[in-house]
Design an enzyme around this catalytic site. Sequence first.
Site, PDB file in Angstrom:
ATOM      1  N   LYS A  87       0.822  -1.217   0.000  1.00 31.81           N
ATOM      2  CA  LYS A  87       0.000   0.000   0.000  1.00 31.81           C
ATOM      3  C   LYS A  87       0.861   1.275   0.000  1.00 31.81           C
ATOM      4  O   LYS A  87       2.066   1.227   0.276  1.00 31.81           O
ATOM      5  CB  LYS A  87      -0.925  -0.028   1.226  1.00 31.81           C
ATOM      6  CG  LYS A  87      -2.018  -1.111   1.163  1.00 31.81           C
ATOM      7  CD  LYS A  87      -2.930  -1.002   2.391  1.00 31.81           C
ATOM      8  CE  LYS A  87      -4.091  -1.985   2.326  1.00 31.81           C
ATOM      9  NZ  LYS A  87      -4.997  -1.822   3.505  1.00 31.81           N
TER      10      LYS A  87
ATOM     11  N   ARG B  47      -2.343 -14.357   4.618  1.00 29.14           N
ATOM     12  CA  ARG B  47      -3.072 -13.686   5.704  1.00 29.14           C
ATOM     13  C   ARG B  47      -2.305 -13.825   7.022  1.00 29.14           C
ATOM     14  O   ARG B  47      -2.243 -12.884   7.809  1.00 29.14           O
ATOM     15  CB  ARG B  47      -4.485 -14.278   5.855  1.00 29.14           C
ATOM     16  CG  ARG B  47      -5.429 -14.062   4.685  1.00 29.14           C
ATOM     17  CD  ARG B  47      -5.790 -12.633   4.402  1.00 29.14           C
ATOM     18  NE  ARG B  47      -6.352 -11.947   5.543  1.00 29.14           N
ATOM     19  CZ  ARG B  47      -6.942 -10.738   5.484  1.00 29.14           C
ATOM     20  NH1 ARG B  47      -7.050 -10.093   4.306  1.00 29.14           N
ATOM     21  NH2 ARG B  47      -7.407 -10.167   6.549  1.00 29.14           N
TER      22      ARG B  47
ATOM     23  N   GLU C   1      -9.581 -10.723  -7.627  1.00 31.49           N
ATOM     24  CA  GLU C   1      -8.623  -9.613  -7.450  1.00 31.49           C
ATOM     25  C   GLU C   1      -7.434  -9.722  -8.404  1.00 31.49           C
ATOM     26  O   GLU C   1      -6.933  -8.702  -8.898  1.00 31.49           O
ATOM     27  CB  GLU C   1      -8.150  -9.581  -5.982  1.00 31.49           C
ATOM     28  CG  GLU C   1      -9.276  -9.194  -5.027  1.00 31.49           C
ATOM     29  CD  GLU C   1      -8.849  -9.144  -3.564  1.00 31.49           C
ATOM     30  OE1 GLU C   1      -7.698  -9.515  -3.240  1.00 31.49           O
ATOM     31  OE2 GLU C   1      -9.676  -8.720  -2.734  1.00 31.49           O
TER      32      GLU C   1
ATOM     33  N   HIS D 273      -2.194  -5.320   1.547  1.00 27.11           N
ATOM     34  CA  HIS D 273      -3.493  -5.970   1.329  1.00 27.11           C
ATOM     35  C   HIS D 273      -3.242  -7.414   0.940  1.00 27.11           C
ATOM     36  O   HIS D 273      -2.265  -7.709   0.250  1.00 27.11           O
ATOM     37  CB  HIS D 273      -4.253  -5.280   0.181  1.00 27.11           C
ATOM     38  CG  HIS D 273      -5.419  -6.099  -0.310  1.00 27.11           C
ATOM     39  ND1 HIS D 273      -6.656  -6.046   0.288  1.00 27.11           N
ATOM     40  CD2 HIS D 273      -5.509  -7.045  -1.288  1.00 27.11           C
ATOM     41  CE1 HIS D 273      -7.465  -6.911  -0.330  1.00 27.11           C
ATOM     42  NE2 HIS D 273      -6.797  -7.525  -1.282  1.00 27.11           N
TER      43      HIS D 273
ATOM     44  N   TYR E  95     -12.634  -2.192  -3.732  1.00 27.81           N
ATOM     45  CA  TYR E  95     -13.093  -2.338  -2.350  1.00 27.81           C
ATOM     46  C   TYR E  95     -14.622  -2.313  -2.239  1.00 27.81           C
ATOM     47  O   TYR E  95     -15.151  -2.014  -1.175  1.00 27.81           O
ATOM     48  CB  TYR E  95     -12.493  -1.236  -1.480  1.00 27.81           C
ATOM     49  CG  TYR E  95     -11.116  -1.541  -0.911  1.00 27.81           C
ATOM     50  CD1 TYR E  95     -10.844  -2.744  -0.237  1.00 27.81           C
ATOM     51  CD2 TYR E  95     -10.086  -0.605  -0.988  1.00 27.81           C
ATOM     52  CE1 TYR E  95      -9.599  -3.009   0.310  1.00 27.81           C
ATOM     53  CE2 TYR E  95      -8.833  -0.859  -0.436  1.00 27.81           C
ATOM     54  CZ  TYR E  95      -8.602  -2.068   0.216  1.00 27.81           C
ATOM     55  OH  TYR E  95      -7.362  -2.322   0.779  1.00 27.81           O
TER      56      TYR E  95
ATOM     57  N   ARG F 269       2.467  -6.537   9.104  1.00 25.87           N
ATOM     58  CA  ARG F 269       1.770  -5.377   9.675  1.00 25.87           C
ATOM     59  C   ARG F 269       2.335  -4.981  11.040  1.00 25.87           C
ATOM     60  O   ARG F 269       2.356  -3.796  11.383  1.00 25.87           O
ATOM     61  CB  ARG F 269       0.265  -5.648   9.734  1.00 25.87           C
ATOM     62  CG  ARG F 269      -0.367  -5.511   8.337  1.00 25.87           C
ATOM     63  CD  ARG F 269      -1.765  -6.049   8.300  1.00 25.87           C
ATOM     64  NE  ARG F 269      -2.498  -5.590   7.111  1.00 25.87           N
ATOM     65  CZ  ARG F 269      -3.700  -6.045   6.774  1.00 25.87           C
ATOM     66  NH1 ARG F 269      -4.298  -6.949   7.517  1.00 25.87           N
ATOM     67  NH2 ARG F 269      -4.299  -5.586   5.688  1.00 25.87           N
TER      68      ARG F 269
ATOM     69  N   PHE G 181     -15.697   3.728   6.800  1.00 25.88           N
ATOM     70  CA  PHE G 181     -14.342   4.103   6.378  1.00 25.88           C
ATOM     71  C   PHE G 181     -14.120   3.945   4.871  1.00 25.88           C
ATOM     72  O   PHE G 181     -13.007   4.147   4.386  1.00 25.88           O
ATOM     73  CB  PHE G 181     -13.301   3.288   7.154  1.00 25.88           C
ATOM     74  CG  PHE G 181     -13.460   1.786   7.066  1.00 25.88           C
ATOM     75  CD1 PHE G 181     -12.957   1.066   5.987  1.00 25.88           C
ATOM     76  CD2 PHE G 181     -14.125   1.088   8.070  1.00 25.88           C
ATOM     77  CE1 PHE G 181     -13.103  -0.315   5.904  1.00 25.88           C
ATOM     78  CE2 PHE G 181     -14.278  -0.302   7.994  1.00 25.88           C
ATOM     79  CZ  PHE G 181     -13.763  -0.995   6.908  1.00 25.88           C
TER      80      PHE G 181
ATOM     81  N   THR H 130      -5.538  -6.926  10.825  1.00 24.92           N
ATOM     82  CA  THR H 130      -5.837  -5.680  10.105  1.00 24.92           C
ATOM     83  C   THR H 130      -5.287  -4.467  10.856  1.00 24.92           C
ATOM     84  O   THR H 130      -4.699  -3.567  10.251  1.00 24.92           O
ATOM     85  CB  THR H 130      -7.372  -5.534   9.938  1.00 24.92           C
ATOM     86  OG1 THR H 130      -7.868  -6.701   9.280  1.00 24.92           O
ATOM     87  CG2 THR H 130      -7.712  -4.297   9.145  1.00 24.92           C
TER      88      THR H 130
HETATM   89  P1  IDP Z   1      -7.943  -6.663   5.676  1.00 28.33           P
HETATM   90  O1  IDP Z   1      -7.133  -5.685   4.862  1.00 28.33           O
HETATM   91  O2  IDP Z   1      -7.176  -7.178   6.858  1.00 28.33           O
HETATM   92  O3  IDP Z   1      -8.535  -7.755   4.840  1.00 28.33           O
HETATM   93  P2  IDP Z   1     -10.626  -5.507   5.752  1.00 28.33           P
HETATM   94  O4  IDP Z   1     -11.587  -5.707   6.858  1.00 28.33           O
HETATM   95  O5  IDP Z   1     -10.868  -6.231   4.472  1.00 28.33           O
HETATM   96  O6  IDP Z   1      -9.153  -5.838   6.315  1.00 28.33           O
HETATM   97  O7  IDP Z   1     -10.559  -3.945   5.482  1.00 28.33           O
HETATM   98  C1  IDP Z   1      -9.899  -3.447   4.336  1.00 28.33           C
HETATM   99  C2  IDP Z   1      -9.025  -2.296   4.752  1.00 28.33           C
HETATM  100  O8  IDP Z   1      -9.847  -1.260   5.247  1.00 28.33           O
HETATM  101  C3  IDP Z   1      -8.064  -2.619   5.891  1.00 28.33           C
HETATM  102  O9  IDP Z   1      -6.840  -3.166   5.449  1.00 28.33           O
HETATM  103  C4  IDP Z   1      -7.862  -1.273   6.528  1.00 28.33           C
HETATM  104  O10 IDP Z   1      -6.847  -0.531   5.862  1.00 28.33           O
HETATM  105  C5  IDP Z   1      -9.185  -0.579   6.307  1.00 28.33           C
HETATM  106  N1  IDP Z   1     -10.023  -0.671   7.511  1.00 28.33           N
HETATM  107  C6  IDP Z   1     -10.619  -1.773   8.015  1.00 28.33           C
HETATM  108  N2  IDP Z   1     -11.295  -1.497   9.126  1.00 28.33           N
HETATM  109  C7  IDP Z   1     -11.109  -0.178   9.360  1.00 28.33           C
HETATM  110  C8  IDP Z   1     -11.572   0.718  10.380  1.00 28.33           C
HETATM  111  O11 IDP Z   1     -12.276   0.348  11.303  1.00 28.33           O
HETATM  112  N3  IDP Z   1     -11.163   2.013  10.254  1.00 28.33           N
HETATM  113  C9  IDP Z   1     -10.371   2.469   9.239  1.00 28.33           C
HETATM  114  N4  IDP Z   1      -9.925   1.649   8.262  1.00 28.33           N
HETATM  115  C10 IDP Z   1     -10.287   0.349   8.326  1.00 28.33           C
HETATM  116 MG    MG Z   2      -9.974  -7.689   3.345  1.00 29.41          MG
END
Ligand code: IDP
Ligand code: MG
Length: 136
Positions: A12, A88, A129, A118, A52, A105, A60, A94
């Site tokens: 990212k 993962r 994807e 991601h 997304y 991370r 968000f 996350t």
């Molecule tokens: P992931 O990237 O671990 O799969 P997802 O739930 O798919 O997580 O969310 C996608 C992206 O959205 C996350 O990587 C993160 O950057 C952002 N994100 C997820 N939850 C939040 C939040 O509560 N606040 C702000 N950004 C968030």
């Molecule tokens: Mg995700």
Amino acid sequence: MSNLEQTLSIIKPDAVERNLENEIKEMFKSNGFSILNEKKIQIEKSEAEKFYKVHETKPFYDDLCGYLSSGPIVVMVLEKENAVLSNRELMGATNPEDAEEGTIRKKYGISIDKNSVHGSDSIENAKIEIDFFFKD
Ligand code: IDP
Ligand code: MG
């Protein structure tokens, strides 16, 4: 039994900006991933919104799409046994604050939004994807 899979990884903007591209790629390689395809690109916000789309109802979503399109990213097709789950695990939670030691991370993530990488969350989404970025 062999279960070679492919998954989509994105380095990212926060990580590309800090010149972490090579360090993160080394983490993938030293954990047994092959990088089958890769490109450094910057996407339009409208493309980030498509990518997304699953998150479109989340509070968000707008910030997330603005962020992913805010600077160069590196998109990669990674291959390994059980690549989706393995990636993962290597990425970590996350929210970098919750990520385990040794994960990408934990090591590089700044915050829940600037979490450096991601990774696809299922085999089905990995296919979608990979096609999104590499089907021409
Ligand atoms: P992931 O990237 O671990 O799969 P997802 O739930 O798919 O997580 O969310 C996608 C992206 O959205 C996350 O990587 C993160 O950057 C952002 N994100 C997820 N939850 C939040 C939040 O509560 N606040 C702000 N950004 C968030
Ligand atoms: Mg995700």
